[in-house]
Design a protein around this motif. Sequence first.
Motif, PDB file in Angstrom:
ATOM      1  N   TYR A  71       0.873  -1.303  -0.150  1.00 15.95           N
ATOM      2  CA  TYR A  71      -0.112   0.238  -0.065  1.00 15.95           C
ATOM      3  C   TYR A  71       0.915   1.203   0.035  1.00 15.95           C
ATOM      4  N   LEU A  72       1.998   1.223   0.610  1.00 15.08           N
ATOM      5  CA  LEU A  72       2.781   2.418   0.633  1.00 15.08           C
ATOM      6  C   LEU A  72       3.399   2.634  -0.595  1.00 15.08           C
ATOM      7  N   GLY A  73       3.859   1.491  -1.174  1.00 18.59           N
ATOM      8  CA  GLY A  73       4.628   1.641  -2.410  1.00 18.59           C
ATOM      9  C   GLY A  73       3.726   2.195  -3.540  1.00 18.59           C
ATOM     10  N   PHE A  74       2.445   1.630  -3.813  1.00 16.04           N
ATOM     11  CA  PHE A  74       1.468   2.161  -4.827  1.00 16.04           C
ATOM     12  C   PHE A  74       0.949   3.540  -4.349  1.00 16.04           C
ATOM     13  N   SER A  75       0.939   3.831  -3.108  1.00 15.59           N
ATOM     14  CA  SER A  75       0.289   5.311  -2.760  1.00 15.59           C
ATOM     15  C   SER A  75       1.692   6.243  -3.151  1.00 15.59           C
ATOM     16  N   GLY A  76       2.568   5.874  -3.279  1.00 18.08           N
ATOM     17  CA  GLY A  76       3.589   6.798  -3.589  1.00 18.08           C
ATOM     18  C   GLY A  76       3.619   7.142  -5.151  1.00 18.08           C
ATOM     19  N   LEU A  77       2.755   6.559  -5.939  1.00 19.82           N
ATOM     20  CA  LEU A  77       2.303   6.984  -7.129  1.00 19.82           C
ATOM     21  C   LEU A  77       1.472   8.116  -7.360  1.00 19.82           C
ATOM     22  N   ILE A  78       0.946   8.376  -6.149  1.00 26.22           N
ATOM     23  CA  ILE A  78      -0.239   9.624  -6.207  1.00 26.22           C
ATOM     24  C   ILE A  78       0.225  10.913  -6.806  1.00 26.22           C
ATOM     25  N   PRO A  79       1.682  11.464  -6.379  1.00 22.15           N
ATOM     26  CA  PRO A  79       2.415  12.426  -6.692  1.00 22.15           C
ATOM     27  C   PRO A  79       2.546  12.413  -7.980  1.00 22.15           C
ATOM     28  N   GLU A 113       4.983  25.282 -12.458  1.00 25.09           N
ATOM     29  CA  GLU A 113       5.152  24.858 -10.878  1.00 25.09           C
ATOM     30  C   GLU A 113       4.870  23.436 -10.602  1.00 25.09           C
ATOM     31  N   VAL A 114       3.632  23.056 -11.256  1.00 22.39           N
ATOM     32  CA  VAL A 114       3.128  21.434 -10.796  1.00 22.39           C
ATOM     33  C   VAL A 114       4.045  20.546 -11.580  1.00 22.39           C
ATOM     34  N   ALA A 115       4.786  20.828 -12.555  1.00 23.02           N
ATOM     35  CA  ALA A 115       5.615  20.135 -13.322  1.00 23.02           C
ATOM     36  C   ALA A 115       6.994  19.992 -12.497  1.00 23.02           C
ATOM     37  N   TYR A 116       7.291  21.041 -11.976  1.00 26.94           N
ATOM     38  CA  TYR A 116       8.501  21.287 -11.248  1.00 26.94           C
ATOM     39  C   TYR A 116       8.381  20.547  -9.743  1.00 26.94           C
ATOM     40  N   ALA A 117       7.059  20.407  -9.253  1.00 23.78           N
ATOM     41  CA  ALA A 117       7.018  19.671  -8.122  1.00 23.78           C
ATOM     42  C   ALA A 117       6.788  17.919  -8.449  1.00 23.78           C
ATOM     43  N   GLN A 118       6.502  17.757  -9.508  1.00 17.34           N
ATOM     44  CA  GLN A 118       6.575  16.230  -9.833  1.00 17.34           C
ATOM     45  C   GLN A 118       7.835  16.013 -10.094  1.00 17.34           C
ATOM     46  N   MET A 119       8.671  16.799 -10.777  1.00 22.13           N
ATOM     47  CA  MET A 119      10.231  16.561 -10.809  1.00 22.13           C
ATOM     48  C   MET A 119      10.823  16.400  -9.372  1.00 22.13           C
ATOM     49  N   VAL A 120      10.624  17.356  -8.536  1.00 23.37           N
ATOM     50  CA  VAL A 120      11.351  17.366  -7.277  1.00 23.37           C
ATOM     51  C   VAL A 120      10.912  15.943  -6.439  1.00 23.37           C
ATOM     52  N   TYR A 121       9.661  15.760  -6.630  1.00 24.25           N
ATOM     53  CA  TYR A 121       9.305  14.273  -6.010  1.00 24.25           C
ATOM     54  C   TYR A 121       9.987  13.098  -6.635  1.00 24.25           C
ATOM     55  N   GLY A 122      10.241  13.029  -7.712  1.00 30.81           N
ATOM     56  CA  GLY A 122      10.688  12.042  -8.539  1.00 30.81           C
ATOM     57  C   GLY A 122      12.291  12.078  -8.171  1.00 30.81           C
TER      58      GLY A 122
END
Length: 248
Positions: free
Chosen positions: A101-109, A126-135
């Motif tokens: 559950y924790l692994g697949f919930s990490g796909l939400i961002p 801003e949204v794309a940069y937030a996604q890139m930082v999370y990655g």
Amino acid sequence: MLRYSSGRQIIFGLPVWRCVQQKTRPPSYTTGAQLLVPSQASTLFAPLRPSSSGRCRSVRPASWMTSRLCHGDSRDASGKDNCSKAFSMRALTQAPTPAFYLGFSGLIPFLSAPLFMAATQSFYPEVAYAQMVYGASIVSFLGGARWGFAIPAGSPAKPDWMNLGNSVVPSLLAWLALLCRDNITEGALVVIMGLGLSLHYDLTLLPGYPGWFRAMRTVLTLVATFSLVATLILKKVCVERKLKEMEK
């Protein structure tokens, strides 16, 4: 052939009794030469190396080498079979519940960013940069997971240069991606490269993870990679806007 009065015959200069004696003489086991039994006949082709003490060392039969070359080492083959069986998508069902559950919930961002921009038909840097930082943080986490996996004493992964050195590479790629603040495309490509490189390490170069973790890593990496690719496609297709404009 000559005949003497004593009854001996000579054939081409050799007495007959000597020829018969050579044919019927039993093998002598007291001499230095040893007879070759069928089990030792295969050692004829195995090279003998003289030792300093003058004694002959034990030589492994050449038949063993031939069978190893023809059929391969059974232990290596079994090891490869175990690795191939362990890496199966069916092993995902054996994953512990918290890890699943924790692994697949990490796909939400990862998935929320392209879905939001596709719903609004606009590209938000801003949204794309937030996604890139999370990655980038996920890439760094994967490198730290390999480091922590190799440190314990009973771990199948040894704390050598191969494991610990390669566990540092994803963190360096994540740091490089964070430097690309003004260019979202370059940062996303670096994150994609870090995700693929860490997956390659965990599946082929640095084995040791359980089968369920390797299967889950494959699925999560593919979904995260496609979400970043979707963001890059939306950047080319949609109109770029700011989040401040959306508030107004």
